[in-house]
Enzyme design. Structure first.
Site, mmCIF file in Angstrom:
data_model
loop_
_atom_site.group_PDB
_atom_site.id
_atom_site.type_symbol
_atom_site.label_atom_id
_atom_site.label_comp_id
_atom_site.label_asym_id
_atom_site.label_seq_id
_atom_site.Cartn_x
_atom_site.Cartn_y
_atom_site.Cartn_z
ATOM 1 N N TRP A 13 45.345 35.562 32.512
ATOM 2 C CA TRP A 13 45.846 34.906 33.736
ATOM 3 C C TRP A 13 46.577 35.885 34.654
ATOM 4 C CZ3 TRP A 13 48.224 29.558 31.797
ATOM 5 C CH2 TRP A 13 47.187 28.799 31.217
ATOM 6 N N HIS A 21 45.261 47.284 29.305
ATOM 7 C CA HIS A 21 44.493 46.765 30.442
ATOM 8 C C HIS A 21 44.490 47.823 31.551
ATOM 9 C CE1 HIS A 21 43.276 44.310 33.850
ATOM 10 N NE2 HIS A 21 42.776 43.460 32.968
ATOM 11 N N GLU A 68 36.000 46.909 29.628
ATOM 12 C CA GLU A 68 36.206 46.429 30.994
ATOM 13 C C GLU A 68 36.020 47.581 31.972
ATOM 14 O OE1 GLU A 68 38.660 42.562 31.054
ATOM 15 O OE2 GLU A 68 40.019 44.244 31.286
ATOM 16 N N SER A 90 34.630 40.578 36.184
ATOM 17 C CA SER A 90 33.940 39.621 37.072
ATOM 18 C C SER A 90 32.948 38.724 36.332
ATOM 19 C CB SER A 90 33.266 40.350 38.238
ATOM 20 O OG SER A 90 34.244 40.986 39.045
ATOM 21 N N GLY A 146 39.252 37.243 33.867
ATOM 22 C CA GLY A 146 40.425 37.249 34.737
ATOM 23 C C GLY A 146 40.378 36.081 35.704
ATOM 24 N N GLY A 147 39.914 36.357 36.918
ATOM 25 C CA GLY A 147 39.932 35.354 37.991
ATOM 26 C C GLY A 147 39.342 34.015 37.594
#
Ligand code: PEP
Length: 255
Positions: free
Chosen positions: A11, A97, A169, A214, A235-236
């Site tokens: 988040w 990250h 990632e 993504s 994520g988003g």
């Protein structure tokens, strides 16, 4: 062979008590539809306690986004110790990250210390690795992944990966709407698994490798169907219940 995917929501620095409660409500309402998926949410650390209370049991797993590299309590203003996260109900914690590496100067050695600090208190680290666009263009993706993974392997040893998750990632795919192709993701994952296998084939086979960058409802199935992709770090799209649930549904169909 059936696969158990781990679908994790990062988040980032988003949410509020009210917004999180609404999101978790929606996830809990549908969670039963995904019996073969481990669903993990990683809210901001100040929200862990309230999210944990709302989740109740283990239908949804809880993780943190960061922890201190210091294991013992002490004079580390602003830091959060792994034991504190474990006490709040966390099972997982993201380490390394790319935003922490790029914005907060976390180098491979720091990430390796955080990985070890997590395991010292029984947390499962989600070790993020990934190359920048420049590194990909220069053809050094594997060298970068090997260096980032190698720092942790050297510090903690191969056995540590029996209790860890790796998230590939690519930095150029995080939050950009541009995702790695399934072929690019599979190649990176196969490389990472191969690096583990050099030291221990059994551990290499069982370590969960997540793809992040993504991931959305409409590209999840293609990415998750890659042989070495065992889940996603989202994520988003993890901030929208419908989108996150659609990714879980894609994983459930493939599992
Ligand atoms: C992430 O933050 O780890 C991530 C993968 O973000 P996004 O899905 O938005 O690219």
């Amino acid at each position: 062979m059936s696969r158990r995917y781990l679908i994790a929501g990062n988040w980032k620095m988003n949410g509020s008590l009210a917004a999180n409660a609404g999101l978790i409500d929606e996830l809990l309402a549908k969670q039963e539809q995904f019996p073969d998926i481990d669903m993990l949410v990683c809210p901001a650390s100040v929200h862990l306690e309230s999210v944990h209370r709302q989740i109740g049991g283990e239908a949804i797993l809880l993780g943190a986004q960061n922890l201190s590299d210091q294991v013992k309590p002490g004079a580390y203003t602003g830091e959060v110790q792994g034991a504190m996260l474990a006490e709040l109900g966390c099972r997982y914690v993201i380490v390394g990250h790319s935003e922490r590496r790029a914005l907060y100067g976390e180098d491979d050695a720091t990430v390796a210390r955080k990985f070890a600090a997590a395991q010292a208190v029984g947390l499962i680290p989600v070790l993020c690795v990934g190359e920048t666009l420049d590194e990909r263009d220069r053809g050094v993706t594997e060298a970068v992944l090997g260096r980032q993974l190698g720092a942790v392997l050297t510090a903690s040893g191969i056995a540590a990966f029996g209790h860890a998750v790796i998230a590939y990632e690519p930095v150029w795919a995080i939050g950009t709407g541009r995702t790695a192709s399934p072929e690019q993701a599979q190649a990176a994952h196969a490389y990472l698994r191969g690096e583990l296998a050099v030291q221990d084939a059994k551990i290499a086979n069982s370590t969960q490798l997540l793809y992040g960058g993504s991931v959305k409802a409409d590209n999840a199935a293609a990415l998750l169907s890659c042989a070495d992709v065992d889940g996603g770090l989202i994520g988003g799209a993890s901030l929208k219940a419908a989108e996150f649930l659609a990714i879980c549904a894609a994983a459930q169909t493939l599992s």
